[in-house]
Design a protein around this motif. Structure first.
Motif, mmCIF file in Angstrom:
data_model
loop_
_atom_site.group_PDB
_atom_site.id
_atom_site.type_symbol
_atom_site.label_atom_id
_atom_site.label_comp_id
_atom_site.label_asym_id
_atom_site.label_seq_id
_atom_site.Cartn_x
_atom_site.Cartn_y
_atom_site.Cartn_z
ATOM 1 N N PRO A 1 0.794 -1.232 0.000
ATOM 2 C CA PRO A 1 0.000 0.000 0.000
ATOM 3 C C PRO A 1 0.826 1.282 0.000
ATOM 4 O O PRO A 1 0.367 2.310 -0.492
ATOM 5 C CB PRO A 1 -0.829 -0.091 1.280
ATOM 6 N N ASP A 2 2.022 1.261 0.529
ATOM 7 C CA ASP A 2 2.837 2.473 0.589
ATOM 8 C C ASP A 2 3.267 2.952 -0.803
ATOM 9 O O ASP A 2 3.631 4.107 -0.975
ATOM 10 C CB ASP A 2 4.076 2.254 1.443
ATOM 11 N N LEU A 3 3.221 2.072 -1.796
ATOM 12 C CA LEU A 3 3.559 2.472 -3.155
ATOM 13 C C LEU A 3 2.426 3.255 -3.813
ATOM 14 O O LEU A 3 2.601 3.820 -4.877
ATOM 15 C CB LEU A 3 3.885 1.245 -4.009
ATOM 16 N N ARG A 4 1.274 3.282 -3.176
ATOM 17 C CA ARG A 4 0.093 3.919 -3.755
ATOM 18 C C ARG A 4 -0.405 5.077 -2.885
ATOM 19 O O ARG A 4 -1.603 5.313 -2.776
ATOM 20 C CB ARG A 4 -1.028 2.897 -3.918
ATOM 21 N N ASN A 5 0.492 5.801 -2.254
ATOM 22 C CA ASN A 5 0.110 6.891 -1.356
ATOM 23 C C ASN A 5 -0.657 8.003 -2.047
ATOM 24 O O ASN A 5 -1.437 8.707 -1.415
ATOM 25 C CB ASN A 5 1.346 7.489 -0.679
ATOM 26 N N ASP A 6 -0.446 8.187 -3.333
ATOM 27 C CA ASP A 6 -1.071 9.291 -4.043
ATOM 28 C C ASP A 6 -2.542 9.041 -4.377
ATOM 29 O O ASP A 6 -3.258 9.962 -4.738
ATOM 30 C CB ASP A 6 -0.303 9.613 -5.322
ATOM 31 N N ASN A 7 -3.024 7.819 -4.250
ATOM 32 C CA ASN A 7 -4.401 7.493 -4.608
ATOM 33 C C ASN A 7 -5.024 6.660 -3.485
ATOM 34 O O ASN A 7 -4.702 5.489 -3.326
ATOM 35 C CB ASN A 7 -4.419 6.725 -5.924
ATOM 36 N N PRO A 8 -5.955 7.240 -2.711
ATOM 37 C CA PRO A 8 -6.528 6.508 -1.575
ATOM 38 C C PRO A 8 -7.303 5.250 -1.976
ATOM 39 O O PRO A 8 -7.307 4.267 -1.240
ATOM 40 C CB PRO A 8 -7.444 7.518 -0.904
ATOM 41 N N VAL A 9 -7.950 5.276 -3.135
ATOM 42 C CA VAL A 9 -8.714 4.097 -3.561
ATOM 43 C C VAL A 9 -7.761 2.959 -3.916
ATOM 44 O O VAL A 9 -7.954 1.820 -3.493
ATOM 45 C CB VAL A 9 -9.636 4.445 -4.759
ATOM 46 N N LEU A 10 -6.704 3.281 -4.673
ATOM 47 C CA LEU A 10 -5.704 2.255 -4.998
ATOM 48 C C LEU A 10 -5.024 1.743 -3.735
ATOM 49 O O LEU A 10 -4.712 0.558 -3.628
ATOM 50 C CB LEU A 10 -4.644 2.821 -5.933
ATOM 51 N N GLN A 11 -4.801 2.645 -2.785
ATOM 52 C CA GLN A 11 -4.158 2.239 -1.537
ATOM 53 C C GLN A 11 -5.041 1.251 -0.782
ATOM 54 O O GLN A 11 -4.551 0.270 -0.231
ATOM 55 C CB GLN A 11 -3.852 3.458 -0.682
ATOM 56 N N LYS A 12 -6.351 1.467 -0.766
ATOM 57 C CA LYS A 12 -7.261 0.549 -0.085
ATOM 58 C C LYS A 12 -7.277 -0.816 -0.780
ATOM 59 O O LYS A 12 -7.232 -1.855 -0.121
ATOM 60 C CB LYS A 12 -8.674 1.117 -0.039
ATOM 61 N N VAL A 13 -7.316 -0.801 -2.116
ATOM 62 C CA VAL A 13 -7.296 -2.063 -2.866
ATOM 63 C C VAL A 13 -5.991 -2.803 -2.595
ATOM 64 O O VAL A 13 -5.982 -4.017 -2.362
ATOM 65 C CB VAL A 13 -7.486 -1.808 -4.374
ATOM 66 N N ALA A 14 -4.877 -2.072 -2.603
ATOM 67 C CA ALA A 14 -3.579 -2.690 -2.337
ATOM 68 C C ALA A 14 -3.518 -3.245 -0.919
ATOM 69 O O ALA A 14 -2.953 -4.318 -0.683
ATOM 70 C CB ALA A 14 -2.460 -1.677 -2.568
ATOM 71 N N LYS A 15 -4.109 -2.530 0.026
ATOM 72 C CA LYS A 15 -4.130 -3.013 1.416
ATOM 73 C C LYS A 15 -4.920 -4.313 1.519
ATOM 74 O O LYS A 15 -4.489 -5.264 2.192
ATOM 75 C CB LYS A 15 -4.729 -1.950 2.331
ATOM 76 N N ASP A 16 -6.071 -4.368 0.846
ATOM 77 C CA ASP A 16 -6.869 -5.594 0.855
ATOM 78 C C ASP A 16 -6.105 -6.754 0.231
ATOM 79 O O ASP A 16 -6.110 -7.868 0.746
ATOM 80 C CB ASP A 16 -8.183 -5.380 0.103
ATOM 81 N N LYS A 17 -5.433 -6.496 -0.898
ATOM 82 C CA LYS A 17 -4.637 -7.531 -1.561
ATOM 83 C C LYS A 17 -3.512 -8.017 -0.644
ATOM 84 O O LYS A 17 -3.227 -9.212 -0.560
ATOM 85 C CB LYS A 17 -4.035 -7.006 -2.864
ATOM 86 N N THR A 18 -2.856 -7.074 0.034
ATOM 87 C CA THR A 18 -1.758 -7.431 0.932
ATOM 88 C C THR A 18 -2.254 -8.304 2.075
ATOM 89 O O THR A 18 -1.606 -9.285 2.443
ATOM 90 C CB THR A 18 -1.088 -6.152 1.478
ATOM 91 N N GLU A 19 -3.416 -7.957 2.640
ATOM 92 C CA GLU A 19 -3.976 -8.769 3.728
ATOM 93 C C GLU A 19 -4.281 -10.192 3.254
ATOM 94 O O GLU A 19 -4.025 -11.164 3.972
ATOM 95 C CB GLU A 19 -5.230 -8.107 4.279
#
Length: 118
Positions: free
Chosen positions: A81-99
């Motif tokens: 998720p830290d690679l997607r700091n500029d886009n909150p929606v992408l960051q949430k998707v990345a966080k879900d994928k990481t989990e």
């Protein structure tokens, strides 16, 4: 609306349509992709939950622990998720994928540990 957007972004991440902000440097510490440095595990049928975890992380069923760990770490870095700091929606998707990756890796790691003790 956000659910559909999340699905589309998730597909884009999976397909590699979105660029990665940082490239993972190959400093020689990890083997190049496709190399087989660890021994393969004999053709032991995988339990359903482990097989699903292997598929989720894109680990071949005949991969050894070192190869599985390398693939897991590459996926984890890609979806971090830290690679997607500029886009909150992408960051949430990345966080879900990481989990999901972390949860599936626990199944894979536990299976490899059980194979080593048998």
């Amino acid at each position: 609306m956000f659910d559909k957007l999340g699905e589309l972004l998730s597909e884009a991440l999976d397909n590699g349509a979105l660029p990665i902000q940082e490239q993972i440097a190959n400093d020689g510490s990890a083997p190049p992709p496709g190399s087989k440095t660890s021994e393969k595990i004999e053709a032991i049928p995988l339990p359903a939950h482990v097989k699903a975890a292997f598929e989720s992380i894109s680990i071949p069923e005949d991969a050894g622990f070192d190869e599985a760990k390398r693939i897991y770490h590459e996926k984890l870095m890609y979806y971090h998720p830290d690679l997607r700091n500029d886009n909150p929606v992408l960051q949430k998707v990345a966080k879900d994928k990481t989990e999901k990756l972390l949860k599936n890796w626990q199944h894979v790691e536990e299976w490899f540990k059980n194979q080593a003790t048998d």
